[in-house]
Design an enzyme around this catalytic site. Structure first.
Site, PDB file in Angstrom:
ATOM      1  N   SER A 852     -11.804  -0.819   0.031  1.00 21.04           N
ATOM      2  CA  SER A 852     -12.303   0.466   0.528  1.00 21.04           C
ATOM      3  C   SER A 852     -11.583   0.850   1.809  1.00 21.04           C
ATOM      4  CB  SER A 852     -13.810   0.418   0.738  1.00 21.04           C
ATOM      5  OG  SER A 852     -14.172  -0.709   1.469  1.00 21.04           O
ATOM      6  N   ASN A 855      -8.139   2.164   0.757  1.00 20.61           N
ATOM      7  CA  ASN A 855      -7.975   3.272  -0.176  1.00 20.61           C
ATOM      8  C   ASN A 855      -8.985   4.414  -0.067  1.00 20.61           C
ATOM      9  OD1 ASN A 855      -5.766   2.059  -1.772  1.00 20.61           O
ATOM     10  ND2 ASN A 855      -7.327   0.530  -2.211  1.00 20.61           N
ATOM     11  N   TYR A 856     -10.183   4.105   0.426  1.00 19.05           N
ATOM     12  CA  TYR A 856     -11.221   5.132   0.359  1.00 19.05           C
ATOM     13  C   TYR A 856     -11.685   5.680   1.709  1.00 19.05           C
ATOM     14  CZ  TYR A 856     -11.685   4.148  -4.577  1.00 19.05           C
ATOM     15  OH  TYR A 856     -11.440   4.019  -5.913  1.00 19.05           O
ATOM     16  N   LEU A 857     -11.495   4.887   2.749  1.00 16.26           N
ATOM     17  CA  LEU A 857     -12.019   5.315   4.039  1.00 16.26           C
ATOM     18  C   LEU A 857     -10.957   6.051   4.832  1.00 16.26           C
ATOM     19  CD1 LEU A 857     -13.956   2.065   4.902  1.00 16.26           C
ATOM     20  CD2 LEU A 857     -14.815   4.138   3.841  1.00 16.26           C
TER      21      LEU A 857
END
Length: 898
Positions: A852, A855-857
């Site tokens: 995360s 890639n996501y935060l």
DNA sequence: TAGCAGACTTAGTATCGTGCAC
DNA sequence: GTGCACGATACTAAGTCTGCTA
């Protein structure tokens, strides 16, 4: 504990025995090994007191109760309800279902019989036969009952079954008899041209029929479209109407509140952040001094001795570190600040691209003569190609893969293909092959490599660095950029994850003749290795890859691309987060719309709305269709099947609970029990009606349909964006809620990790518990105990010193008291730090935070937090991550809001 | 418009390298 | 000096999504 469901149903014949876990699609999840991970995660979540993402699970009443007279509709709507139900009947021809089921049938026919038989054994018990018969009966009943054109009203498998006519139906029934126990719907029936024709006809008729039905419903309901329907609530089924007041949603309200909060510009710990800002080096040095001081106080003589002994070494280390830091600083300074340049949007990715091509892994080195392969107990000299493949298997002998039947079979099939005719004549059974001597050879070789002297290791490292230097960089638009993967993948045995049907197959060696080179025309075109040539040299500046080849297992392309720290990757990353930020502005509208669509008269819309709700609320992946038999049986939202959810009207004190249990990406199990809004629950009941466990839950939805819809709602919006958005917004909210400005850096880091963990749980990012976990936890506990003892002792010493001071009242005694006080404080801090470490470790044992974070935060959230609370960025991003997020580090200040 | 290939991102695991305790 | 633990890095599988083609 392994979370992935990966064991096969295979019969084991080699190596250690493993617990057999069922892999078949239909087998009950409870029969699988492994506890309910979701539950465990939830427990962890509860334990650590995480604030669950507040995306408004409550307060839907506000939205729903805006439907005037809804409750009154409960009376006298039966007829209307029936007609609505009819329209919503899952048996009405579908878009996705037509094609998908047809495809499945084709695939089913293609399937090999032995595989089928094996699968049969794994399917859910013998009652399947009865179920199939019952199901068939229902279908026929449905066809008869619904109307004369029942055959057209059926979809998917049923549709094709129904339209065969009576004699054909009998034939199908017979065939079903033969296939009983084979399970689910992917089976039988011819699907050639007539089906295509039939499908076209169905679609056409369906359109007319739907139109007529809608018109009729419109007249009865007095509404023209779903939106109006949503507003008035008229014409809905009783169960859909009486939902108001039951449970809340309140996302719109909460979003408004969020926005308000954001707008208010509340800055936590602002004072602290400016006050605490110190250069990393200074802090580190201070920490070191503290440590030294502490040691000195504990055992002064010993420490001083060691100090003088280590002084030289320490100086050296400091020098090296200083040099490294200087180098890093220089690199940062020289870093191409592409984010400050003007962006183009013409699809051109670069103007200049020059590189050396891929680095080819070394060719196979034959085994020494004294290392033998044995067949049926006798040594057998293998040809070079056969031997090489044998070494692939031998190297993996102590790996779980080689205990799996699929792996063994695939390997043996592919291996035999590469054998000489003579070898084929001899080697006929894998279980007669003895690879142990080869295995031992590689184990020893590995050990020898580990045991190399420092100098030898240094030499090897230098060689590797040289290769990296030569092949690991390229020139992109005048700048030297790092390449991500510059080596071709070595040959070996395919390690598919989960129950991959192709595991064990031979991954062939990549040769220059397989490789396409991409570079700029005017650049120095890379030379292929001597005696070889490239497959093709291309000058395509609309793509970002430098080289590519087609791998032989899935027949898909593999690429050599740039490192995440490069402009091309960084720019894309930045763009991704900007799209997610844009979603923040419209998400409340989208939510309102999908809530309204829960009551649409169109089945397709309802399915889309429920799926989108799951994607938004649970951060599920989109779930593209996959080719059956080509990969492990994993699903995402749109590809969920009936068997993947269970509905509970009441469970553990909650209403309308959906129990998810399926294997997601990488065959990682997703297990979750979620209380959903009543309309969602009712819709799910409807979607599941008259379906088999193996049927698609959302049979009229595909990722393409969903994304097309999303694209209309917001430019650039796809299902994936919800995951990015929800992950980032969750981090931001959690950081706000959990960070205490008064905490120490360690305390703040614990808060950060907890916020990060909340996101990882949301995204279901799991890892297997590290093998050394228990032991390292024990070690940590021992340290904590020792520290407690020290603390007690220090407390006692302080009391003694205070007594002494009371007696003597001299300066020396006073100084001693101060010294003891300081020591006590330090020990307290150290103990707190260890406790924090232990908590963090325990909470993290099964959760992977890296995915995360990477890639996501949105990195700007983390950077702003660091700046605001005086936490060094190095504490949350390591060197690689700092390189990847250089753009964010450079442009973010403490006031950044996602 | 479905199906497919291509391009790219996301993902967990294996391996490496470093620092620390003994 | 050695071995262990753990974070960093390498590796590559497995997803998502877009755009072309029949």
């Amino acid at each position: 504990m392994r979370i992935r469901q990966e064991e096969t149903d295979s019969t084991l014949h080699q190596g250690s025995s493993v617990g057999l876990k069922d892999s078949s699609r239909s087998k009950s999840k409870s029969q699988r090994e492994g506890p309910a991970v979701g539950q465990q995660l939830s427990e962890t979540e509860d334990k650590v007191g995480l604030l669950k993402p507040s995306r408004g699970d409550d307060g839907v009443a506000a939205f729903l109760s805006g439907e005037p007279g809804a409750s009154g509709l409960a009376v006298g709507v039966t007829a209307l309800r029936e007609s609505v139900e009819k329209e919503l009947d899952p048996h009405v021809p579908m878009q996705k279902g037509d094609a998908r089921n047809l495809k499945r049938k084709k695939e089913t026919e293609k399937k090999q019989e032995p595989k089928k038989q094996r699968e049969n054994l794994l399917r859910k018990g013998g009652s399947k036969k009865d179920k199939l018969e019952e199901s068939l009966g229902n279908v026929m009943e449905d066809i008869g009952e619904e109307d004369g054109a029942g055959e057209d009203k059926n979809c998917g498998v049923r549709q094709s079954e129904g339209k065969q006519g009576s004699s054909s139906t009998q034939g199908k029934a017979d065939e079903r008899e033969k296939q009983k126990g084979r399970g689910e719907k992917r089976k039988k029936v011819k699907i050639e041209g007539e089906e295509k024709e039939g499908r076209k006809k169905i679609k056409k008729e369906k359109k007319v029929e739907e139109q007529q039905e809608l018109e009729r419903l419109g007249e009865e309901l007095g509404v023209g479209d779903a939106g109006k329907e949503g507003e008035g609530g008229k014409g809905l089924k009783e169960e859909e109407v009486d939902e108001q007041g039951d449970k809340g949603w309140g996302q719109i309200q909460s979003m408004k509140a969020e926005e308000k909060e954001v707008g208010s510009g509340e800055v936590l710990g602002k004072k602290q952040s400016t006050k605490d800002k110190k250069p990393k080096e200074k802090k580190k040095e201070k920490g070191k001094k503290d440590k030294e001081k502490s040691q000195e106080e504990e055992t002064p003589k010993k420490t001083q001795k060691r100090k003088s002994k280590d002084e030289g070494e320490e100086k050296n280390n400091k020098k090296v570190k200083k040099e490294e830091k200087g180098k890093e600083k220089k690199e940062t300074e020289n870093k191409w600040k592409w984010w400050e340049e003007e962006k183009t949007n013409d699809g051109v990715k670069w103007k200049q691209l020059e590189h050396k091509g891929p680095y080819f892994v070394p060719l196979y080195e034959p085994l020494p003569d004294d290392v033998q392969f044995y067949y049926d107990g006798k040594p057998l000299k293998l040809s070079l190609a056969t031997e090489e493949i044998a070494t692939f298997y031998a190297k993996m002998l102590d790996h779980e893969y080689t205990t799996k039947e699929i792996f063994q079979n695939n390997f043996f099939n592919d291996w035999r293909k590469e054998m000489t005719p003579q070898e084929q004549e001899i080697i006929k059974q894998l279980d007669k092959c003895d690879f142990r001597e080869i295995h031992k050879y590689f184990v020893d070789k590995n050990e020898a490599r580990k045991a190399l002297s420092k100098e030898e290791k240094q030499k090897l490292k230098e060689e590797a660095d040289k290769i990296q230097e030569e092949y690991g960089y390229c020139i992109l638009d005048g700048h030297r950029e790092k390449i991500g993967n510059f080596k071709t993948e070595p040959p070996g045995l395919f390690r598919g994850r989960g129950d991959h049907p192709k595991m064990g197959m031979l991954k062939k060696r990549i040769m220059p003749e397989d490789v396409i080179i991409n570079c700029s025309k005017d650049s120095k075109i890379p030379e292929p290795p001597v005696g070889h040539k490239w497959k093709e040299v291309r000058f395509d500046n609309t793509v970002t890859w430098l080289a590519s080849w087609t791998e032989n297992i899935q027949n898909s392309l593999k690429y050599i691309m740039l490192n995440p720290s490069s402009k091309l990757k960084g720019e894309k990353d930045w763009q991704k987060f900007e799209v997610a930020r844009k979603l923040k502005d419209v998400v409340h509208k989208i939510r309102a719309q999908y809530q309204a669509d829960w009551k649409s008269k169109e089945m397709k819309k309802r399915q889309r709305a429920v799926a989108l709700y799951f994607i938004d609320k649970l951060a599920l992946r989109a779930g593209n269709e996959k080719e059956e038999g080509e990969t492990a049986d994993t699903v995402g939202c749109c590809s969920l099947r009936v068997e993947h959810i269970k509905l509970h009207s009441k469970l553990d004190g909650q209403e309308h609970v959906v129990e998810f249990d399926f294997l997601g990406k990488d065959s990682i199990r997703y297990y979750n029990k979620v209380s959903v809004e009543k309309p969602v629950f009712k819709n799910l009941q409807l979607f599941m009606k008259n379906k088999d466990p193996g049927d698609d839950l959302f049979d009229r939805l595909s990722t393409a349909v969903l994304n097309k819809h999303l694209q209309k709602l917001m430019n650039g919006l796809t299902a994936k964006v919800f995951r990015t958005y929800n992950a980032s917004i969750t981090l931001q909210e959690q950081l706000k809620a959990l960070t205490n400005p008064e905490d120490s850096v360690a305390g703040k880091l614990l808060s950060y990790n907890r916020a990060n963990r909340a996101v990882a749980i949301l995204c279901n990012h799991q890892r297997s518990t590290p093998k050394t976990f228990e032991k390292s936890m024990q070690n940590l506990q021992t340290k904590i105990d020792a520290k407690k003892e020290q603390l007690e002792k220090a407390q006692q010493e302080l009391e003694e010193a205070e007594d002494e001071f009371k007696d003597k009242k001299d300066a020396k005694a006073e100084a001693n008291v101060q010294k003891k006080k300081k020591l006590l404080e330090r020990l307290k801090e150290q103990l707190a730090k260890l406790n924090v470490q232990a908590t963090d470790k325990e909470e993290n044992k099964q959760i992977a935070l890296g995915t995360s974070k990477l890639n996501y935060l949105d990195p700007r959230i983390s950077i702003a937090w660091c700046k605001k609370f005086g936490v060094p960025i190095e504490k949350i991003f390591n060197k690689t991550q700092r390189e990847k997020f250089a753009w964010a580090i450079d442009m973010t200040d403490e006031d950044f809001e996602f």
